[in-house]
Scaffold this motif. Structure first.
Motif, short mmCIF file in Angstrom:
data_model
loop_
_atom_site.label_atom_id
_atom_site.label_comp_id
_atom_site.label_asym_id
_atom_site.label_seq_id
_atom_site.Cartn_x
_atom_site.Cartn_y
_atom_site.Cartn_z
N ARG A 81 16.38 33.20 43.70
CA ARG A 81 16.77 32.72 42.85
C ARG A 81 18.00 32.54 42.49
NH1 ARG A 81 11.88 34.22 39.12
NH2 ARG A 81 12.82 32.86 37.77
N ILE A 82 18.18 32.12 41.86
CA ILE A 82 20.20 31.78 40.93
C ILE A 82 19.75 31.32 40.27
CG2 ILE A 82 21.23 31.35 43.69
CD1 ILE A 82 21.08 28.65 43.40
N LEU A 83 20.43 31.57 38.89
CA LEU A 83 20.98 30.66 37.78
C LEU A 83 21.58 29.29 38.13
CD1 LEU A 83 22.58 33.70 35.35
CD2 LEU A 83 20.29 31.98 34.77
N PRO A 84 21.13 28.61 37.22
CA PRO A 84 21.98 26.79 36.62
C PRO A 84 22.49 27.14 36.02
CG PRO A 84 19.49 26.52 36.14
CD PRO A 84 19.58 27.98 36.62
N PRO A 85 23.93 26.24 36.69
CA PRO A 85 25.13 26.07 35.59
C PRO A 85 24.76 26.47 33.88
CG PRO A 85 25.01 24.14 36.98
CD PRO A 85 23.55 24.83 36.57
N TRP A 109 20.44 34.53 32.34
CA TRP A 109 19.28 35.34 32.52
C TRP A 109 18.96 36.22 30.95
CZ3 TRP A 109 16.69 33.95 36.41
CH2 TRP A 109 16.93 32.90 38.03
N MET A 110 17.20 36.13 30.83
CA MET A 110 16.68 36.73 30.27
C MET A 110 16.89 38.50 29.99
SD MET A 110 12.96 36.68 28.39
CE MET A 110 12.66 34.95 27.60
N GLU A 111 16.95 38.41 31.21
CA GLU A 111 17.44 40.40 30.63
C GLU A 111 18.63 40.25 30.45
OE1 GLU A 111 15.85 41.54 34.97
OE2 GLU A 111 17.88 40.26 36.08
N ASP A 112 19.19 39.51 30.37
CA ASP A 112 20.52 39.61 30.83
C ASP A 112 21.43 40.08 29.38
OD1 ASP A 112 21.33 40.54 33.00
OD2 ASP A 112 21.95 38.54 33.36
N THR A 113 20.61 39.82 28.02
CA THR A 113 20.56 39.10 26.56
C THR A 113 20.71 40.30 25.41
OG1 THR A 113 18.65 38.05 25.97
CG2 THR A 113 19.96 37.11 27.04
N LYS A 114 19.50 41.60 26.67
CA LYS A 114 19.39 42.19 25.18
C LYS A 114 20.03 43.57 24.94
CE LYS A 114 14.84 43.26 28.65
NZ LYS A 114 14.63 44.08 29.74
N PHE A 137 14.47 32.28 23.89
CA PHE A 137 14.40 30.70 23.82
C PHE A 137 15.79 30.44 23.06
CE2 PHE A 137 13.49 27.05 22.26
CZ PHE A 137 12.95 26.03 23.20
N THR A 138 15.60 29.50 23.57
CA THR A 138 18.08 28.96 23.06
C THR A 138 16.81 27.07 23.29
OG1 THR A 138 19.31 28.49 24.86
CG2 THR A 138 19.30 29.90 23.60
N VAL A 196 24.40 26.25 23.29
CA VAL A 196 24.72 27.48 23.57
C VAL A 196 23.67 27.22 25.34
CG1 VAL A 196 24.59 28.94 21.15
CG2 VAL A 196 22.51 28.24 22.46
N PRO A 197 24.07 27.68 25.95
CA PRO A 197 23.29 28.62 26.55
C PRO A 197 21.58 28.72 27.09
CG PRO A 197 24.78 29.99 27.14
CD PRO A 197 25.03 29.63 25.62
N LEU A 198 21.51 27.98 28.41
CA LEU A 198 19.65 27.88 28.40
C LEU A 198 19.45 29.19 29.21
CD1 LEU A 198 19.60 24.51 30.18
CD2 LEU A 198 19.06 25.01 28.34
N ILE A 199 18.54 29.52 28.40
CA ILE A 199 17.99 31.48 28.97
C ILE A 199 16.58 30.33 30.01
CG2 ILE A 199 15.62 31.13 27.12
CD1 ILE A 199 18.54 33.62 27.41
N PHE A 200 17.11 32.02 30.76
CA PHE A 200 15.56 31.71 32.28
C PHE A 200 14.80 32.71 32.07
CE2 PHE A 200 18.08 27.70 32.84
CZ PHE A 200 16.75 26.80 32.99
N PRO A 201 14.02 32.96 32.09
CA PRO A 201 12.73 33.72 32.23
C PRO A 201 13.02 34.21 33.49
CG PRO A 201 12.13 31.85 32.18
CD PRO A 201 12.77 31.94 31.62
N LYS A 202 12.66 35.34 34.51
CA LYS A 202 12.91 36.03 35.79
C LYS A 202 11.21 36.44 36.05
CE LYS A 202 16.53 37.38 37.74
NZ LYS A 202 17.36 38.67 38.04
N THR A 203 10.80 36.38 34.99
CA THR A 203 9.19 37.48 35.58
C THR A 203 8.21 36.48 34.71
OG1 THR A 203 9.70 39.29 33.41
CG2 THR A 203 10.28 40.00 35.91
#
Ligand SMILES: CC(=O)SCCNC(=O)CCNC(=O)[C@H](O)C(C)(C)COP(=O)(O)OP(=O)(O)OC[C@H]1O[C@@H](n2cnc3c(N)ncnc32)[C@H](O)[C@@H]1OP(=O)(O)O
Length: 445
Positions: free
Chosen positions: A285-289, A293-298, A369-370, A407-414
């Motif tokens: 999995r890689i992050l789009p530009p 990742w959602m987990e990095d916003t805690k 969510f953003t 703001v950046p988009l947010i992506f869930p991993k799990t």
């Protein structure tokens, strides 16, 4: 209705004018608006609790005697009108510099967390006014906040140098629950009140409160509510609709049922967008530009719930929990968005369980969510007692913020994070009207 009461009632429906001389209470009792500091004193008086922690057990023992005053059915209670519970409260930020400091942020704006505390106290007082029994000084009811249904900010700025006024009244009743509508207005003048002050609407709030018996152990009936005109009938119908909406929202909760087909597509699309095109694998999995990742916003926090933060029933004050959750959510949105965020909506805060004095309060906040400039933050609150390691969820808070820039988009991993994303999206979509960003829109922690 007496002329003065009629005028007050009309004022509540729109722009509030003439800051002085407004009143609260029933038709027969027209008084000056309460000062904000009187609200909690009045609540203590109504409930008969001690102001000193070491006397709290004795005070609660005394409340047991009030059991005899509880109604055995709702029919036994006299119906009330909306104006019976109508109150006005003044927060004289402009004219009282000592009070202003308590509400001030370093950027010279108003601490929204403090406003949440005031709304909570006001909501409880409104309910006591509705259920006022003139034959007893102390109320046999214990009124607690069960839900902050919605707080919508209007787009006017909140200045710490202008007086604030709150109004509130019961707008719907069930058997043991009551919906309370509150509004907040700010004066258009700085520092001192003029006789021709105009107050502009800045916030609309809907809370649901529940009546419990005198020891806060079981349910208690509340007085019925009768409408006096068409507008009040509409408010009551809206209250019924709100109840059905809450039930529908809870029965389709992602904790109970699978996402619908549109939502499933959203999640799959997000997943496909994060697959590494260089590998044929579901794991890479890689992050789009411009994404995170959602987990990095805690962000997390821990508080010890001291007696100072107790409510009138010696549990932790709901307003304190909201302030703590809001401030953590604001910090989360701020560090994520890279600029000062503004709160737009507070939504669906359910108080599932009371928090005991002495508990450890664990708050976990994350962006879920953003969209464009909007940041949806969820705060999960758990408590543990000092001698047990078991954690118990007490609340989930939902806040919508707006940032000055995209703001950046947010992506869930799990899969779990994907459900948080969809839940955040549902809350975001339930927002009534997106607020247009204004430079002078200054509501901060
Ligand atoms: C002012 C303060 O600081 S209070 C402190 C913060 N608040 C708290 O600590 C409250 C913590 N929560 C609790 O103790 C419990 O959840 C309670 C007592 C509020 C409710 O417990 P429940 O087991 O759900 O009680 P019960 O099923 O009897 O429902 C009571 C009423 O609440 C209503 N209710 C329950 N959940 C909700 C909800 N999510 N939304 C709206 N109404 C609700 C029910 O419809 C019922 O109303 P009705 O009698 O008019 O039909």
């Amino acid at each position: 209705m007496k002329r003065a009461a009629m005028r007050l009632w009309t004022l509540n429906k729109g722009l509030l004018t003439h800051g002085r001389g407004l009143a609260y209470g029933s038709e027969n009792k027209i008084c000056k608006p309460l000062h904000i500091q009187e609200v909690r004193n009045k609540l203590r008086e109504i409930v008969g609790v001690s102001t000193i922690w070491r006397d709290h057990v004795k005070a609660m023992e005394e409340r047991k005697l009030l059991h005899n005053f509880l109604a055995t059915s709702q029919k036994a209670l006299p119906p009330r009108k909306m104006k019976d519970s109508y109150i006005e409260v003044l927060l004289p930020l402009g004219s009282d510099p000592d009070l202003r400091d308590k509400y001030l942020t370093v950027q010279n704006t108003v601490r929204f967390g403090r406003i949440l505390e005031d709304l909570d106290s006001l909501g409880v007082l409104v309910c006591y006014m509705h259920n006022q029994n003139h034959s007893t000084k102390m109320s046999p009811l214990s009124i607690v906040t069960v839900l902050v249904d919605k707080i919508d900010m209007c787009k006017y700025s909140l200045s710490p140098e202008q007086d604030i006024k709150f109004t509130g009244h019961v707008s719907w009743v069930g058997k043991t629950s009551m919906e309370v509508k509150m509004k907040m207005f700010q004066s258009s003048y700085s520092f001192h009140m003029h006789s021709d002050d105009k107050f502009w609407p800045v916030l609309d709030a809907t809370f649901v409160m529940v009546a419990r018996d005198s020891e806060n152990k079981g349910p208690a009936f509340v007085n019925p509510l009768v409408p006096e005109n068409k507008e009040e009938e509409e408010l009551i119908t809206q209250g019924e609709l709100n109840k059905s909406r809450r039930i529908a929202f809870s029965t389709t909760s992602l904790l109970k049922v699978a996402p619908n087909s549109e939502e499933r597509n959203v999640i799959h699309e997000l997943f496909l967008n994060t697959l590494d095109p260089k590998t044929i694998s579901f794991q890479s999995r890689i992050l789009p530009p411009k994404a995170v990742w959602m987990e990095d916003t805690k962000l997390k926090s821990l508080d010890i719930c001291h007696p100072q933060e107790r409510n009138i029933f010696n549990r932790i004050f709901g307003g304190f929990l909201m302030r703590k959750a809001y401030e953590l959510a604001w910090a989360t949105a701020c560090s994520f968005g890279g600029s000062r965020p503004y709160v737009v909506t507070v939504d669906d805060i359910m108080f599932q369980k009371p928090v005991e004095v002495g508990s450890l309060l664990f708050l976990s906040s994350q962006v879920c969510f953003t969209q464009d400039n909007y940041i949806q933050v969820r705060v999960h609150s758990e408590v543990a007692s000092l001698d047990s390691r078991e954690h118990m969820t007490t609340n989930v808070f939902h806040f919508t913020f707006m940032s000055e820039k995209e703001v950046p988009l947010i992506f869930p991993k799990t899969y779990g994070e994907s459900m948080l994303y969809l839940d955040g999206q549902r809350h975001f979509k339930s927002m009534s009207t997106p607020v247009i960003l204004k430079k002078n829109y200054t509501v901060e922690p």
